[in-house]
Design a protein around this motif. Structure first.
Motif, PDB file in Angstrom:
ATOM      1  N   ILE A  51       7.425  19.067  -1.249  1.00  0.00           N
ATOM      2  CA  ILE A  51       6.119  18.485  -1.460  1.00  0.00           C
ATOM      3  C   ILE A  51       5.337  18.641  -0.249  1.00  0.00           C
ATOM      4  O   ILE A  51       4.241  18.005  -0.313  1.00  0.00           O
ATOM      5  N   ALA A  52       5.983  19.112   0.847  1.00  0.00           N
ATOM      6  CA  ALA A  52       5.352  19.061   2.229  1.00  0.00           C
ATOM      7  C   ALA A  52       4.285  20.179   2.520  1.00  0.00           C
ATOM      8  O   ALA A  52       4.605  21.232   2.031  1.00  0.00           O
ATOM      9  N   GLN A  98      -1.528  11.571  -1.751  1.00  0.00           N
ATOM     10  CA  GLN A  98      -1.169  12.176  -0.604  1.00  0.00           C
ATOM     11  C   GLN A  98      -0.883  11.129   0.564  1.00  0.00           C
ATOM     12  O   GLN A  98      -1.298   9.789   0.226  1.00  0.00           O
ATOM     13  N   ALA A  99      -0.003  11.874   1.493  1.00  0.00           N
ATOM     14  CA  ALA A  99       0.125  10.808   2.767  1.00  0.00           C
ATOM     15  C   ALA A  99      -0.120  11.972   3.793  1.00  0.00           C
ATOM     16  O   ALA A  99       0.472  12.799   4.016  1.00  0.00           O
ATOM     17  N   GLY A 130      -8.878  10.469  -0.151  1.00  0.00           N
ATOM     18  CA  GLY A 130      -9.466   9.395   0.388  1.00  0.00           C
ATOM     19  C   GLY A 130      -8.533   8.189   0.683  1.00  0.00           C
ATOM     20  O   GLY A 130      -9.095   7.361   1.131  1.00  0.00           O
ATOM     21  N   HIS A 131      -7.262   8.494   0.732  1.00  0.00           N
ATOM     22  CA  HIS A 131      -6.245   7.647   0.993  1.00  0.00           C
ATOM     23  C   HIS A 131      -6.513   6.960   2.579  1.00  0.00           C
ATOM     24  O   HIS A 131      -6.722   7.547   3.487  1.00  0.00           O
ATOM     25  N   THR A 132      -6.358   5.748   2.734  1.00  0.00           N
ATOM     26  CA  THR A 132      -6.237   4.919   3.899  1.00  0.00           C
ATOM     27  C   THR A 132      -4.947   5.032   4.469  1.00  0.00           C
ATOM     28  O   THR A 132      -3.822   5.238   4.131  1.00  0.00           O
ATOM     29  N   PRO A 133      -4.926   4.697   5.920  1.00  0.00           N
ATOM     30  CA  PRO A 133      -3.554   4.673   6.456  1.00  0.00           C
ATOM     31  C   PRO A 133      -2.715   3.599   6.058  1.00  0.00           C
ATOM     32  O   PRO A 133      -1.448   3.996   5.805  1.00  0.00           O
ATOM     33  N   GLU A 134      -3.210   2.602   5.421  1.00  0.00           N
ATOM     34  CA  GLU A 134      -2.285   1.747   4.623  1.00  0.00           C
ATOM     35  C   GLU A 134      -1.506   2.262   3.543  1.00  0.00           C
ATOM     36  O   GLU A 134      -0.339   2.079   2.974  1.00  0.00           O
TER      37      GLU A 134
END
Length: 210
Positions: free
Chosen positions: A94-95, A121-122, A148-152
């Motif tokens: 998945i990477a 996503q990360a 749009g994911h944040t670091p948290e």
């Protein structure tokens, strides 16, 4: 209210005064000031007072060499990169990594690497040198569209990952156990494997196990 220019000038004079004191061979010190700045009653702190005051008035710029007393930012950046490379290696399916964002842009000398978790996503950006080769995953011409994911959210999604189970391999192992001559000893283990996987086991339901 002092202006920023006045603050910078005071900080400059403090640093100059420290240098002058060092040249004369003696530190400037004040017991009450030493204690107020958080030092113990220790005259060895005397020659640090000017730096301490100057930094309070005009903090030094934060760089990769800035430390929290244990690690510099550069060290923590390196640790994060190498730890995430382990996640990427263990979840290679998945990477991905790419030298370009979806729109064809990229920060100078950097690339993006990510994992597509069930929660989304990360991703992280790293310097190509020396980190590109430590990420063992497929390379994409362009990265997937950022969600749009944040670091948290990124760290939360990484923490949610769990090792995947190779269902077919475990069922094949259960079949091998069933085929063993001493069924009484191993048949129970085969049944327990199927139960753990939620797979009905008609062949061992009525068997006698120890």
């Amino acid at each position: 209210m002092p202006t920023d220019e006045e603050r910078r000038e005071v900080a400059r004079r403090l640093r100059e005064t420290k240098a002058e004191c060092e040249e004369r061979g003696y530190p400037w010190m004040c017991d009450d000031l030493i204690l107020a700045l958080g030092y113990d009653h220790d005259y060895e702190a005397g020659d640090e007072i000017f730096d301490r005051l100057a930094d309070l008035i005009e903090p030094q710029p934060i760089t990769g060499d800035t430390s929290d007393g244990y690690h510099t930012f550069d060290e923590l950046y390196d640790h994060r990169a190498r730890l995430f490379s382990v996640v990427v290696r263990d979840y290679r399916e998945i990477a991905w990594k790419s030298r370009l964002h979806r729109d064809g842009t990229m920060y100078d000398g950097m690339f993006i690497v990510g994992v597509e978790t069930p929660q989304g996503q990360a991703t992280y950006h790293y310097d190509i040198d020396p980190y590109w080769d430590i990420f063992d995953c497929k390379e994409l011409v362009r990265a997937p569209e950022w969600d749009g994911h944040t670091p948290e959210q990124a760290i939360s999604r990484i923490a949610s990952l769990r090792p995947s189970c190779d269902l077919e391999a475990l069922l094949a192992l259960a079949d091998e156990m069933d085929a063993e001559k001493n069924f009484v000893l191993v048949g129970g283990y085969a049944r327990r494997i199927r139960e753990a996987l939620g797979v009905p086991d008609e062949r061992t339901t009525n068997a006698t196990t120890c």
